[in-house]
Design an enzyme around this catalytic site. Structure first.
Site, PDB file in Angstrom:
ATOM      1  N   GLY A 354      45.597 -50.136 -78.949  1.00  0.00           N
ATOM      2  CA  GLY A 354      45.502 -48.969 -78.141  1.00  0.00           C
ATOM      3  C   GLY A 354      46.499 -49.140 -76.995  1.00  0.00           C
ATOM      4  O   GLY A 354      47.585 -49.683 -77.082  1.00  0.00           O
ATOM      5  N   ASP A 470      35.038 -46.666 -68.414  1.00  0.00           N
ATOM      6  CA  ASP A 470      35.719 -46.345 -69.841  1.00  0.00           C
ATOM      7  C   ASP A 470      34.610 -46.572 -71.012  1.00  0.00           C
ATOM      8  O   ASP A 470      34.903 -47.104 -72.077  1.00  0.00           O
ATOM      9  CB  ASP A 470      36.869 -47.129 -70.020  1.00  0.00           C
ATOM     10  CG  ASP A 470      37.968 -46.463 -71.147  1.00  0.00           C
ATOM     11  OD1 ASP A 470      37.699 -45.348 -71.252  1.00  0.00           O
ATOM     12  OD2 ASP A 470      38.774 -47.211 -71.561  1.00  0.00           O
TER      13      ASP A 470
END
Length: 684
Positions: A354, A470
């Site tokens: 990521g 998140d």
């Protein structure tokens, strides 16, 4: 001579118990040390040291130690089924691995079995995540807890609690003792993790159905107990019960010791004298010796040379230890240990990548424990500050629906976090891009409730308010039982209950980020609720919150769901991969709740406590939802885009969207694992 007397006394104790007929049982136990064979039945890491001290755990992380008297004792009157009175006294010492940070504690225990199926950490080696609270446990315990576990409503990280079949104490009090009489007494505070001996007395009066717990730093029992609670133990006890001790460690660890123990049924336990109990050894003395045949000057020169090489290598490979690293607590792994566990961070061990780096599968060499190692990239926007945030926040969080952080490592530019390995990976792999395995609706609904439970704990159950910032499908991981675990706390932010969150840099992921966040720079529990609303919709629909390939009216998922809701066709959006196999009432509730959580006005969104009540069916959702203009992501998205300078504009491609180059410094909140971009007018 004193040691000889102690050994003789221990021998007589053992001989006395061996001579007791099988058909009878002792009603009194006395150990001023635990020397001798078969004194206690030990499990886990518990052991009896050479000086007679019972060590339940050492300072290893996530271990359990149990020690019980080998045979069951009769705790109830066979004629009327009433529990007998009993009394116990024991001397304990707790040494924490880190000063003032205990983990997790020990418990005096009376249980229906001496082979408890128990977990470490907050379960104290007594119960596990599925058994706690069950009436079939037949368990009584007095916990000496050195870690505040909000899942069980602990009052602090230095308390005594009375537990019945559960780790949620029916009564508890901060550790201390009373001087003087009942009418004129003063409380003196004690610290369990002081490393000094503490004597505890646990007494049950069957005639009054009352448990008294008393502690002191001396052998003299205070007149006033620290804790008194009325409870009838008759329904809790079976005829035969096992009595002993249990302890556990977690991310933080302590060594737990019992120096001596006495116990009696229907009478006061024999007194213990601290002066007659075995003592923990002091610090080991360092000894030196001369090397024969080497002159003093040559010896010193050789030592200097070797020391120089040692210091050079040590400096070259050293992990710089800073002040904050001594305070954050969770276990620090060596870089070499993690490198070996991941086979040198080989690509074949890579679980995913990521914007913040890579995650590798590993096996710790000493314990064969499977772990996930998050290696934060050198050029990641998640630098040292976020690294510390993730350790300091999740390292102290304890909830069954959070991914447990086992430890961490920092070596020069390498930042690594070690988590429990989640066998089934992240939720997004089961929803998008032609998944190999399809989750049933029952499994999806269970995951939704798991994540809601985790967010409720973060917002209301911890000592501070924790905003995840998140929440998304790729940060929801599934364990071996397909239970949802919320992970990745690199963007988490904490503040005190009742305070207002401060303005900070904008972080999050498009599609999950509440519209007020780019405008105000403030993340709140309400912004986590917005992200959870997006999660609800994508789990039910099998679609991402933003679908650039879709028709213009369907790019934003919440708008698409709202349009179908207005038309009375909202169930048309249910994930076709379910093949129509779903609970219509639950699906409708999830879709409507997703719209409700996606309201553009933060105050109009439900709290996570309300969300949990909706999901549990305790309350029903409104029959009619508000208009789409008052819901959704588009307003905040447009406002954010209009705020950019013309030189920084980028256009959404036909497949995805992101921000790069000079935008990184101004808006470091895009997860580039999900998005790509090209400049306006640029040929891709």
């Amino acid at each position: 001579m004193a040691n000889l007397n102690m050994l003789l006394q221990q021998f007589l104790h053992v001989l006395l118990f061996l001579l007791i007929p099988v058909s009878s049982q002792p009603n009194q136990l006395f150990y001023d040390g635990f020397l001798g064979s078969n004194i206690m039945s030990l499990r886990g890491v518990a052991e009896i040291e050479s000086n007679g001290i019972l060590k339940l755990t050492d300072d290893s992380s996530r271990v359990v130690g149990q020690a019980f008297y080998p045979t069951g004792l009769r705790f109830k009157n066979s004629s009327d089924g009433k529990a007998f009175s009993f009394s116990s006294s024991f001397a304990l010492i707790i040494f924490p691995e880190y000063e003032k940070l205990g983990g997790h504690g020990l418990a005096f225990t009376i249980a229906s079995s001496k082979n408890l199926k128990a977990l470490p950490s907050q379960y104290l080696g007594l119960l596990n995540s599925t058994s706690t609270g069950n009436s079939s446990n037949h368990l009584f315990a007095v916990e000496f807890d050195t870690a505040q576990d909000f899942e069980f409503g602990d009052i602090d990280d230095n308390h005594v609690g009375i537990d019945i079949n559960s780790l949620v104490s029916i009564a508890s009090a901060p550790v201390g003792y009373y001087t003087g009489g009942d009418d004129n007494s003063t409380k003196q505070n004690l610290t369990l993790t002081s490393g000094e001996p503490i004597i505890a007395w646990v007494d049950y009066d069957a005639s009054q159905s009352i448990v008294n717990v008393t502690i002191s730093e001396s052998s003299t029992k205070p007149k006033r107990p620290l804790l008194s609670h009325h409870v009838d133990l008759s329904p809790i006890f079976e005829d035969l019960m096992f009595v002993g001790f249990s302890a556990s460690t977690g991310l933080l660890a302590s060594s737990h010791y019992i120096l001596g123990w006495s116990f009696k049924i229907n009478g006061p336990a024999p007194p213990l004298e601290l002066s007659s109990l075995p003592q923990l050894p002091g610090p080991k003395k360092k000894h030196t010796s001369l090397i024969t045949g080497v002159s003093i000057s040559g010896f010193l020169a050789l030592c200097g040379f070797l020391f120089g090489i040692y210091m050079y290598r040590r400096y070259k490979n050293a992990d710089v230890i800073e002040a904050w690293e001594l305070e954050i607590g969770p276990h620090r792994y060596s870089y070499q240990e993690l490198k070996k566990a991941t086979k040198g961070f080989k690509d074949k061990e890579l679980l995913g990548q990521g914007g913040f780096g890579s995650v590798y599968k590993g096996t710790l060499p000493n314990s064969n424990t499977q772990v996930a190692v998050k290696r934060i990239s050198h050029d990641s926007k998640q630098g040292l500050r976020e690294f510390v945030s993730e350790i300091a926040s999740i390292g102290r969080l304890r909830h069954r629906n959070l991914v447990p952080l086992l430890g961490w490592c920092r070596r020069r530019g390498d930042l690594l976090l070690v988590y429990d390995f989640m066998e089934n990976g992240s939720l997004d792999k089961y929803l998008f891009d032609g998944p190999k395995t399809i989750l049933s609706w029952e499994q999806r609904f269970k995951v939704i409730k798991d994540v809601a439970s985790a967010l409720l704990y973060l917002h209301e159950g911890y000592e501070q308010v924790v905003i995840h910032r998140d929440v998304k499908a790729s940060n929801v991981l599934l364990d071996g039982g397909l239970n949802g675990r919320l992970g990745d706390f690199g963007l988490a932010r904490l503040y005190e209950h009742g305070a207002n969150p401060s303005t900070t840099r904008v972080v999050g992921t498009f599609g999950y980020m509440a519209p007020e966040v780019p405008r105000t720079g403030k993340s709140t529990p309400n912004s986590d609720v917005f992200a959870f609303g997006a999660l609800l919709l994508e789990v039910a629909c099998g679609l991402r919150p933003l679908e650039p390939k879709a028709l213009p009216e369907d790019v934003v998922l919440v708008d698409c769901v709202w349009n179908k809701y207005k038309q009375g066709r909202i169930l048309d959006l249910v994930d076709p991969k379910l093949n129509g196999a779903f609970n219509e009432r639950e699906v409708l509730m999830v879709l409507k709740l997703g719209i409700l959580c996606s309201n553009a006005a933060p105050a109009a969104r439900p709290s996570m406590r309300q969300v949990v009540r909706f999901l549990d069916g305790e309350v029903g959702l409104p029959d009619e939802l508000r208009k789409p203009e008052e819901v959704g992501y588009q307003e905040g998205f447009d406002e954010f885009m209009n705020s950019l300078e013309p030189s920084s504009f980028y256009q959404m491609s036909t497949s995805s969207y992101a921000i790069k180059t000079d935008m990184d410094a101004r808006f470091p909140f895009i997860d580039t694992s999900l998005y790509t971009l090209h400049a306006r007018g640029e040929t891709r």
